[in-house]
Design a protein around this motif. Sequence first.
Motif, PDB file in Angstrom:
ATOM      1  N   PRO A   1      -3.265 -18.466  22.570  1.00 26.29           N
ATOM      2  CA  PRO A   1      -3.417 -18.272  21.137  1.00 26.29           C
ATOM      3  C   PRO A   1      -4.293 -17.057  20.838  1.00 26.29           C
ATOM      4  O   PRO A   1      -5.319 -16.853  21.464  1.00 26.29           O
ATOM      5  CB  PRO A   1      -4.096 -19.558  20.667  1.00 26.29           C
ATOM      6  CG  PRO A   1      -3.772 -20.571  21.719  1.00 26.29           C
ATOM      7  CD  PRO A   1      -3.669 -19.802  23.002  1.00 26.29           C
ATOM      8  N   GLY A   2      -3.849 -16.242  19.921  1.00 24.99           N
ATOM      9  CA  GLY A   2      -4.594 -15.047  19.536  1.00 24.99           C
ATOM     10  C   GLY A   2      -4.214 -13.820  20.331  1.00 24.99           C
ATOM     11  O   GLY A   2      -4.610 -12.715  19.984  1.00 24.99           O
ATOM     12  N   GLY A   3      -3.460 -13.988  21.402  1.00 22.85           N
ATOM     13  CA  GLY A   3      -3.055 -12.851  22.219  1.00 22.85           C
ATOM     14  C   GLY A   3      -1.767 -12.236  21.697  1.00 22.85           C
ATOM     15  O   GLY A   3      -0.975 -12.890  21.033  1.00 22.85           O
ATOM     16  N   MET A   4      -1.571 -10.965  21.982  1.00 22.66           N
ATOM     17  CA  MET A   4      -0.347 -10.270  21.575  1.00 22.66           C
ATOM     18  C   MET A   4       0.719 -10.495  22.644  1.00 22.66           C
ATOM     19  O   MET A   4       0.503 -10.150  23.804  1.00 22.66           O
ATOM     20  CB  MET A   4      -0.609  -8.766  21.410  1.00 22.66           C
ATOM     21  CG  MET A   4      -1.519  -8.420  20.252  1.00 22.66           C
ATOM     22  SD  MET A   4      -0.746  -8.791  18.680  1.00 22.66           S
ATOM     23  CE  MET A   4       0.543  -7.572  18.667  1.00 22.66           C
ATOM     24  N   PRO A   5       1.865 -11.062  22.277  1.00 17.31           N
ATOM     25  CA  PRO A   5       2.920 -11.261  23.263  1.00 17.31           C
ATOM     26  C   PRO A   5       3.604  -9.936  23.615  1.00 17.31           C
ATOM     27  O   PRO A   5       4.279  -9.337  22.778  1.00 17.31           O
ATOM     28  CB  PRO A   5       3.884 -12.231  22.583  1.00 17.31           C
ATOM     29  CG  PRO A   5       3.615 -12.131  21.129  1.00 17.31           C
ATOM     30  CD  PRO A   5       2.202 -11.643  20.977  1.00 17.31           C
ATOM     31  N   THR A   6       3.392  -9.460  24.822  1.00 15.47           N
ATOM     32  CA  THR A   6       4.014  -8.221  25.279  1.00 15.47           C
ATOM     33  C   THR A   6       4.797  -8.522  26.553  1.00 15.47           C
ATOM     34  O   THR A   6       4.381  -9.340  27.371  1.00 15.47           O
ATOM     35  CB  THR A   6       2.953  -7.144  25.576  1.00 15.47           C
ATOM     36  OG1 THR A   6       2.031  -7.658  26.532  1.00 15.47           O
ATOM     37  CG2 THR A   6       2.204  -6.744  24.320  1.00 15.47           C
ATOM     38  N   PRO A   7       5.941  -7.866  26.729  1.00 13.59           N
ATOM     39  CA  PRO A   7       6.731  -8.084  27.940  1.00 13.59           C
ATOM     40  C   PRO A   7       5.984  -7.584  29.173  1.00 13.59           C
ATOM     41  O   PRO A   7       5.098  -6.745  29.091  1.00 13.59           O
ATOM     42  CB  PRO A   7       7.999  -7.255  27.700  1.00 13.59           C
ATOM     43  CG  PRO A   7       8.008  -6.924  26.255  1.00 13.59           C
ATOM     44  CD  PRO A   7       6.606  -6.970  25.780  1.00 13.59           C
ATOM     45  N   GLY A   8       6.351  -8.110  30.326  1.00 10.55           N
ATOM     46  CA  GLY A   8       5.762  -7.666  31.581  1.00 10.55           C
ATOM     47  C   GLY A   8       5.346  -8.839  32.444  1.00 10.55           C
ATOM     48  O   GLY A   8       5.720  -9.992  32.211  1.00 10.55           O
TER      49      GLY A   8
ATOM     50  N   LEU B   1       4.770 -23.294  30.297  1.00 10.61           N
ATOM     51  CA  LEU B   1       3.761 -22.563  31.062  1.00 10.61           C
ATOM     52  C   LEU B   1       2.926 -21.730  30.097  1.00 10.61           C
ATOM     53  O   LEU B   1       3.465 -20.934  29.340  1.00 10.61           O
ATOM     54  CB  LEU B   1       4.419 -21.649  32.083  1.00 10.61           C
ATOM     55  CG  LEU B   1       5.362 -22.280  33.100  1.00 10.61           C
ATOM     56  CD1 LEU B   1       6.039 -21.216  33.946  1.00 10.61           C
ATOM     57  CD2 LEU B   1       4.620 -23.271  33.974  1.00 10.61           C
ATOM     58  N   LEU B   2       1.611 -21.902  30.117  1.00  8.36           N
ATOM     59  CA  LEU B   2       0.700 -21.071  29.353  1.00  8.36           C
ATOM     60  C   LEU B   2       0.364 -19.874  30.236  1.00  8.36           C
ATOM     61  O   LEU B   2      -0.101 -20.054  31.368  1.00  8.36           O
ATOM     62  CB  LEU B   2      -0.573 -21.821  28.970  1.00  8.36           C
ATOM     63  CG  LEU B   2      -1.639 -21.026  28.234  1.00  8.36           C
ATOM     64  CD1 LEU B   2      -1.170 -20.728  26.819  1.00  8.36           C
ATOM     65  CD2 LEU B   2      -2.949 -21.752  28.218  1.00  8.36           C
ATOM     66  N   VAL B   3       0.627 -18.659  29.743  1.00 15.38           N
ATOM     67  CA  VAL B   3       0.472 -17.479  30.585  1.00 15.38           C
ATOM     68  C   VAL B   3      -0.516 -16.484  29.981  1.00 15.38           C
ATOM     69  O   VAL B   3      -0.744 -16.461  28.775  1.00 15.38           O
ATOM     70  CB  VAL B   3       1.841 -16.774  30.798  1.00 15.38           C
ATOM     71  CG1 VAL B   3       2.779 -17.651  31.592  1.00 15.38           C
ATOM     72  CG2 VAL B   3       2.475 -16.353  29.490  1.00 15.38           C
ATOM     73  N   ASP B   4      -1.095 -15.692  30.871  1.00 19.15           N
ATOM     74  CA  ASP B   4      -1.977 -14.576  30.495  1.00 19.15           C
ATOM     75  C   ASP B   4      -1.352 -13.290  31.037  1.00 19.15           C
ATOM     76  O   ASP B   4      -0.791 -13.289  32.137  1.00 19.15           O
ATOM     77  CB  ASP B   4      -3.368 -14.739  31.103  1.00 19.15           C
ATOM     78  CG  ASP B   4      -4.109 -15.941  30.551  1.00 19.15           C
ATOM     79  OD1 ASP B   4      -4.000 -16.190  29.340  1.00 19.15           O
ATOM     80  OD2 ASP B   4      -4.782 -16.637  31.337  1.00 19.15           O
ATOM     81  N   LYS B   5      -1.501 -12.209  30.294  1.00 19.14           N
ATOM     82  CA  LYS B   5      -0.986 -10.907  30.725  1.00 19.14           C
ATOM     83  C   LYS B   5      -1.758 -10.452  31.961  1.00 19.14           C
ATOM     84  O   LYS B   5      -2.973 -10.576  32.029  1.00 19.14           O
ATOM     85  CB  LYS B   5      -1.131  -9.892  29.583  1.00 19.14           C
ATOM     86  CG  LYS B   5      -0.612  -8.520  29.890  1.00 19.14           C
ATOM     87  CD  LYS B   5       0.892  -8.470  29.755  1.00 19.14           C
ATOM     88  CE  LYS B   5       1.338  -7.003  29.846  1.00 19.14           C
ATOM     89  NZ  LYS B   5       2.521  -6.851  30.644  1.00 19.14           N
ATOM     90  N   VAL B   6      -1.021  -9.941  32.948  1.00 16.39           N
ATOM     91  CA  VAL B   6      -1.663  -9.446  34.178  1.00 16.39           C
ATOM     92  C   VAL B   6      -2.135  -8.032  33.955  1.00 16.39           C
ATOM     93  O   VAL B   6      -1.527  -7.219  33.356  1.00 16.39           O
ATOM     94  CB  VAL B   6      -0.688  -9.503  35.366  1.00 16.39           C
ATOM     95  CG1 VAL B   6      -1.329  -8.903  36.609  1.00 16.39           C
ATOM     96  CG2 VAL B   6      -0.262 -10.925  35.629  1.00 16.39           C
TER      97      VAL B   6
END
Length: 141
Positions: A117-124, A136-141
């Motif tokens: 929540p609060g993060g910008m969804p960007t591909p990758g 799955l709750l994910v974080d940008k690498v």
Amino acid sequence: MEYSTFWWLLAGLLVIAELLTGTFYLLMLALGAVLGALTAYAGQTLTTQIVVAAVLGAAAVFACHLLRKRSPSRQPASSNRDVNMDVGETVMVEQWNSDGTAQVRHRGAIWTVIGRPGGMPTPGQHRVAEVIGNRLLVDKV
């Protein structure tokens, strides 16, 4: 009945109660009862037996409490890599949907992923931080 017999019976009852409840603190009180029995074998008075058993039992319970308090808290199973093999794995998100979810292939199946929540969804590439139900709750690498 000898005082030592009473102490051994009390220690046995405390061990049985610990087996039924699963708390480690009752074992520490059982140790106090064992020391009370040993004090009775040494020929000490009943008052001395009670004081020795109470002091040792209380000290052991306090020591266990301190050790448990200082140990690191356990992670919930949904975010613990030791319990859930998906946590820490990386997935490739090609495109995010307008509702903040995406579909990814992971371990031979299609999974729905959500960002923090609060993060910008960007591909990758994203790392799985937690499994929430079948998402799955994910974080940008």
